[in-house]
Design a protein around this motif. Structure first.
Motif, PDB file in Angstrom:
ATOM      1  N   GLU A  36       0.841  -1.190   0.000  1.00 39.62           N
ATOM      2  CA  GLU A  36       0.000   0.000   0.000  1.00 39.62           C
ATOM      3  C   GLU A  36       0.878   1.243   0.000  1.00 39.62           C
ATOM      4  OE1 GLU A  36      -3.222   0.219  -0.272  1.00 39.62           O
ATOM      5  OE2 GLU A  36      -3.339  -1.961  -0.464  1.00 39.62           O
ATOM      6  N   PRO A  37       0.386   2.379  -0.530  1.00 37.05           N
ATOM      7  CA  PRO A  37       1.167   3.599  -0.533  1.00 37.05           C
ATOM      8  C   PRO A  37       1.583   3.981   0.883  1.00 37.05           C
ATOM      9  CG  PRO A  37      -0.735   3.833  -1.963  1.00 37.05           C
ATOM     10  CD  PRO A  37      -0.902   2.531  -1.240  1.00 37.05           C
ATOM     11  N   GLY A  38       2.862   4.323   1.015  1.00 38.43           N
ATOM     12  CA  GLY A  38       3.372   4.733   2.320  1.00 38.43           C
ATOM     13  C   GLY A  38       4.027   3.599   3.066  1.00 38.43           C
ATOM     14  N   THR A  39       3.880   2.341   2.601  1.00 41.73           N
ATOM     15  CA  THR A  39       4.486   1.226   3.302  1.00 41.73           C
ATOM     16  C   THR A  39       5.488   0.470   2.459  1.00 41.73           C
ATOM     17  OG1 THR A  39       2.740  -0.283   2.596  1.00 41.73           O
ATOM     18  CG2 THR A  39       2.387   0.922   4.647  1.00 41.73           C
ATOM     19  N   GLY A  40       5.528   0.735   1.187  1.00 38.94           N
ATOM     20  CA  GLY A  40       6.394  -0.038   0.311  1.00 38.94           C
ATOM     21  C   GLY A  40       7.422   0.792  -0.407  1.00 38.94           C
ATOM     22  N   GLY A  41       7.874   1.875   0.143  1.00 38.96           N
ATOM     23  CA  GLY A  41       8.868   2.696  -0.510  1.00 38.96           C
ATOM     24  C   GLY A  41       8.263   3.972  -1.047  1.00 38.96           C
ATOM     25  N   TYR A  42       9.034   4.639  -1.903  1.00 44.78           N
ATOM     26  CA  TYR A  42       8.644   5.974  -2.357  1.00 44.78           C
ATOM     27  C   TYR A  42       8.247   6.008  -3.824  1.00 44.78           C
ATOM     28  CZ  TYR A  42      10.631   7.462   2.054  1.00 44.78           C
ATOM     29  OH  TYR A  42      10.881   7.621   3.389  1.00 44.78           O
ATOM     30  N   GLY A  43       8.090   4.841  -4.471  1.00 43.75           N
ATOM     31  CA  GLY A  43       7.714   4.835  -5.876  1.00 43.75           C
ATOM     32  C   GLY A  43       6.367   5.468  -6.129  1.00 43.75           C
ATOM     33  N   LEU A  44       5.340   4.993  -5.413  1.00 43.24           N
ATOM     34  CA  LEU A  44       4.000   5.558  -5.588  1.00 43.24           C
ATOM     35  C   LEU A  44       3.935   7.001  -5.127  1.00 43.24           C
ATOM     36  CD1 LEU A  44       1.807   2.542  -4.447  1.00 43.24           C
ATOM     37  CD2 LEU A  44       2.251   3.327  -6.782  1.00 43.24           C
ATOM     38  N   VAL A  45       4.648   7.316  -4.068  1.00 44.27           N
ATOM     39  CA  VAL A  45       4.667   8.705  -3.580  1.00 44.27           C
ATOM     40  C   VAL A  45       5.286   9.621  -4.624  1.00 44.27           C
ATOM     41  CG1 VAL A  45       5.556  10.245  -1.802  1.00 44.27           C
ATOM     42  CG2 VAL A  45       4.746   7.956  -1.183  1.00 44.27           C
ATOM     43  N   GLY A  46       6.389   9.170  -5.231  1.00 46.33           N
ATOM     44  CA  GLY A  46       7.029   9.977  -6.263  1.00 46.33           C
ATOM     45  C   GLY A  46       6.137  10.181  -7.467  1.00 46.33           C
ATOM     46  N   MET A  47       5.416   9.120  -7.877  1.00 44.36           N
ATOM     47  CA  MET A  47       4.493   9.265  -8.998  1.00 44.36           C
ATOM     48  C   MET A  47       3.391  10.261  -8.677  1.00 44.36           C
ATOM     49  SD  MET A  47       4.030   5.514 -10.777  1.00 44.36           S
ATOM     50  CE  MET A  47       3.829   4.534  -9.289  1.00 44.36           C
ATOM     51  N   ALA A  48       2.857  10.213  -7.455  1.00 37.51           N
ATOM     52  CA  ALA A  48       1.803  11.146  -7.060  1.00 37.51           C
ATOM     53  C   ALA A  48       2.311  12.577  -7.042  1.00 37.51           C
ATOM     54  CB  ALA A  48       1.243  10.750  -5.691  1.00 37.51           C
ATOM     55  N   GLU A  49       3.546  12.766  -6.583  1.00 40.07           N
ATOM     56  CA  GLU A  49       4.117  14.118  -6.555  1.00 40.07           C
ATOM     57  C   GLU A  49       4.319  14.652  -7.971  1.00 40.07           C
ATOM     58  OE1 GLU A  49       7.638  13.565  -4.306  1.00 40.07           O
ATOM     59  OE2 GLU A  49       6.639  13.745  -2.340  1.00 40.07           O
ATOM     60  N   ARG A  50       4.814  13.816  -8.879  1.00 38.89           N
ATOM     61  CA  ARG A  50       4.976  14.244 -10.264  1.00 38.89           C
ATOM     62  C   ARG A  50       3.631  14.626 -10.885  1.00 38.89           C
ATOM     63  NH1 ARG A  50       9.473  13.299 -13.319  1.00 38.89           N
ATOM     64  NH2 ARG A  50      11.218  12.200 -12.342  1.00 38.89           N
ATOM     65  N   ALA A  51       2.613  13.813 -10.613  1.00 37.33           N
ATOM     66  CA  ALA A  51       1.289  14.100 -11.166  1.00 37.33           C
ATOM     67  C   ALA A  51       0.751  15.430 -10.658  1.00 37.33           C
ATOM     68  CB  ALA A  51       0.336  12.963 -10.822  1.00 37.33           C
ATOM     69  N   ALA A  52       0.951  15.704  -9.371  1.00 38.84           N
ATOM     70  CA  ALA A  52       0.439  16.954  -8.796  1.00 38.84           C
ATOM     71  C   ALA A  52       1.106  18.168  -9.424  1.00 38.84           C
ATOM     72  CB  ALA A  52       0.653  16.951  -7.284  1.00 38.84           C
ATOM     73  N   LEU A  53       2.370  18.058  -9.823  1.00 38.78           N
ATOM     74  CA  LEU A  53       3.092  19.202 -10.386  1.00 38.78           C
ATOM     75  C   LEU A  53       2.536  19.637 -11.733  1.00 38.78           C
ATOM     76  CD1 LEU A  53       6.799  18.290  -9.495  1.00 38.78           C
ATOM     77  CD2 LEU A  53       5.382  20.072  -8.465  1.00 38.78           C
ATOM     78  N   VAL A  54       1.933  18.725 -12.489  1.00 40.10           N
ATOM     79  CA  VAL A  54       1.375  19.078 -13.799  1.00 40.10           C
ATOM     80  C   VAL A  54      -0.146  19.089 -13.792  1.00 40.10           C
ATOM     81  CG1 VAL A  54       3.392  18.222 -15.049  1.00 40.10           C
ATOM     82  CG2 VAL A  54       1.497  16.667 -14.580  1.00 40.10           C
ATOM     83  N   GLY A  55      -0.752  19.037 -12.599  1.00 43.44           N
ATOM     84  CA  GLY A  55      -2.207  19.067 -12.512  1.00 43.44           C
ATOM     85  C   GLY A  55      -2.874  17.795 -12.957  1.00 43.44           C
ATOM     86  N   ALA A  56      -2.155  16.664 -12.881  1.00 41.63           N
ATOM     87  CA  ALA A  56      -2.712  15.370 -13.297  1.00 41.63           C
ATOM     88  C   ALA A  56      -3.284  14.628 -12.090  1.00 41.63           C
ATOM     89  CB  ALA A  56      -1.649  14.523 -13.988  1.00 41.63           C
ATOM     90  N   ARG A  57      -3.963  13.535 -12.369  1.00 42.62           N
ATOM     91  CA  ARG A  57      -4.569  12.709 -11.320  1.00 42.62           C
ATOM     92  C   ARG A  57      -4.010  11.297 -11.419  1.00 42.62           C
ATOM     93  NH1 ARG A  57      -9.177  13.186 -12.901  1.00 42.62           N
ATOM     94  NH2 ARG A  57      -9.683  11.148 -13.784  1.00 42.62           N
ATOM     95  N   LEU A  58      -3.541  10.764 -10.285  1.00 43.21           N
ATOM     96  CA  LEU A  58      -2.959   9.418 -10.248  1.00 43.21           C
ATOM     97  C   LEU A  58      -3.834   8.516  -9.412  1.00 43.21           C
ATOM     98  CD1 LEU A  58      -0.435   7.625 -10.929  1.00 43.21           C
ATOM     99  CD2 LEU A  58       0.370   8.211  -8.623  1.00 43.21           C
ATOM    100  N   ASP A  59      -4.161   7.358  -9.974  1.00 43.23           N
ATOM    101  CA  ASP A  59      -4.901   6.312  -9.255  1.00 43.23           C
ATOM    102  C   ASP A  59      -4.085   5.022  -9.344  1.00 43.23           C
ATOM    103  OD1 ASP A  59      -7.187   7.960  -8.736  1.00 43.23           O
ATOM    104  OD2 ASP A  59      -7.749   7.706 -10.831  1.00 43.23           O
TER     105      ASP A  59
END
Length: 373
Positions: free
Chosen positions: A332-355
């Motif tokens: 789950e996000p927050g327990t398995g490293g920073y991959g999903l967190v990094g993807m979410a941060e990149r998406a937020a910078l361009v106004g995108a939505r990550l699921d």
């Protein structure tokens, strides 16, 4: 009254050209209906036709050599002849003033002066009958019209030069920013190569040695399996680091090409690209590529050998990237490293939505990027 003060090489809009022709029937009607009235004779009709034809050519601004100058001469000639036939000051003089003003705005200096001088002399002899004061007045009026046209052309030229200077300054600023960004990318690539890649490479060698020592000493099979898994993760991390260094040092490529390269590097990956993909900003393109790269890396790490589908399509006003595999379990996000967190941060910078989350038969990452015209 000047038809258009645009300088050579510029072309007014269709609305401005149409507006310039609105005055033509008004002046012709006033010349024949006003006082003094222009007589309806064959010569007057021919003069009117010549003046109107020249006016239309000037207003149409046909991009053909000599046509604009010919229209100016025809308008001035027809206006002078109409004024001479009227025998006095009349609305027909407007043709002469329009031609002289447009000549100042469009022709080189000396041809404009020559046309103004010829028109002034003709009107002075026909309308003013050679008298000094009326001749001076008509000459001053025509010279003023010519100078107004010249001043408007010079103002337009100065505005164009300022616009070109601003554009050149903007390009220089963009090139400077791009050079700074490339230098920063090169520095990050060097740091990744010197620190992370070397460390992972040394770690992989050490883990390989540890595995061999454990096998020699007869260690339990589960212990050897854990060391082998750690060695495999270190090797995959080294490959990811090298890919990141290559991406930082290479020039950006278009989105379909980058996705094809990522899919080709992942065994079992299937790429599905739509045909009507819109253009996106460089930031959005990088976000899409990095998200696909991270999702494929996660699939390789958590579900080795599982089939993966990379799909890029347009949904309404958005561009949607979907990376899905058919098996495997993800942290789950927050327990398995920073991959999903990094993807979410990149998406937020361009106004995108990550699921990102599990599906019925695997795991799916979906990135929705808004497309701006």
């Amino acid at each position: 009254m000047i038809l258009d003060a645009a300088g050579p090489g510029s072309r007014p809009s269709a609305l401005r050209r149409a507006a310039a022709l609105v005055w033509l029937p008004i002046i012709v009607a006033a010349a024949y209906l006003g006082q003094p009235r222009l007589p309806v004779t064959p010569l007057a009709v021919v003069a009117t036709a010549v003046a109107c034809l020249g006016w239309v050519v000037m207003g149409a601004r046909l991009e053909r050599p000599g046509w604009d100058a010919g229209g100016l001469v025809a308008t001035a000639t027809g206006g002078c002849l109409m004024s001479a036939l009227a025998g006095s000051w009349s609305t027909s003089v407007a043709f002469c003033f329009v031609a002289v003003g447009a000549a100042g705005a469009r022709l080189p200096r000396w041809p404009a002066v020559a046309l103004t001088a010829a028109t002034s002399l003709t009107l002075a002899l026909t309308i003013a009958n050679g008298e000094l004061v009326p001749s001076l007045l008509v000459t001053l009026g025509l010279v003023s019209a010519m100078l107004i046209g010249m001043s408007r052309r010079d103002a337009r030229r100065r505005a164009e030069e300022q616009e070109l200077a601003r554009a050149a300054e903007t390009r220089a600023t963009e090139e400077h920013a791009r050079a700074a960004a490339l230098a920063e990318r090169a520095r990050i690539a060097r740091d990744l190569h010197d620190v992370l890649a070397h460390s992972l490479s040394a770690l992989a060698v050490q883990l390989q040695g540890a595995r061999l020592m454990l096998q020699r000493d007869g260690a339990p099979a589960d212990t050897v399996a854990q060391i082998e898994r750690a060695h495999r993760l270190a090797t995959e991390g080294l490959a990811e680091a090298r890919r990141a260094v290559h991406a930082l040092r290479s020039e950006p490529v278009d989105l379909p090409t980058a996705l094809r390269a990522l899919a080709a590097d992942h065994a079992g990956a299937t790429l599905d690209l739509a045909d009507d993909l819109p253009e996106v900003s460089p930031e959005a393109r990088d976000t899409l590529v990095r998200t696909a790269q991270e999702a494929l890396s996660n699939a390789r790490r958590h579900a080795p050998g599982a089939p993966v589908t990379v799909r890029l399509r347009r949904t309404g006003g958005d561009l949607e990237l979907e990376v899905a595999d058919v098996t495997g379990v993800r942290p789950e996000p927050g327990t398995g490293g920073y991959g999903l967190v990094g993807m979410a941060e990149r998406a937020a910078l361009v106004g995108a939505r990550l699921d990102a989350g599990p599906t019925e038969d695997g795991w799916r990452v979906r990135l929705t990027v808004p497309v701006t015209p």
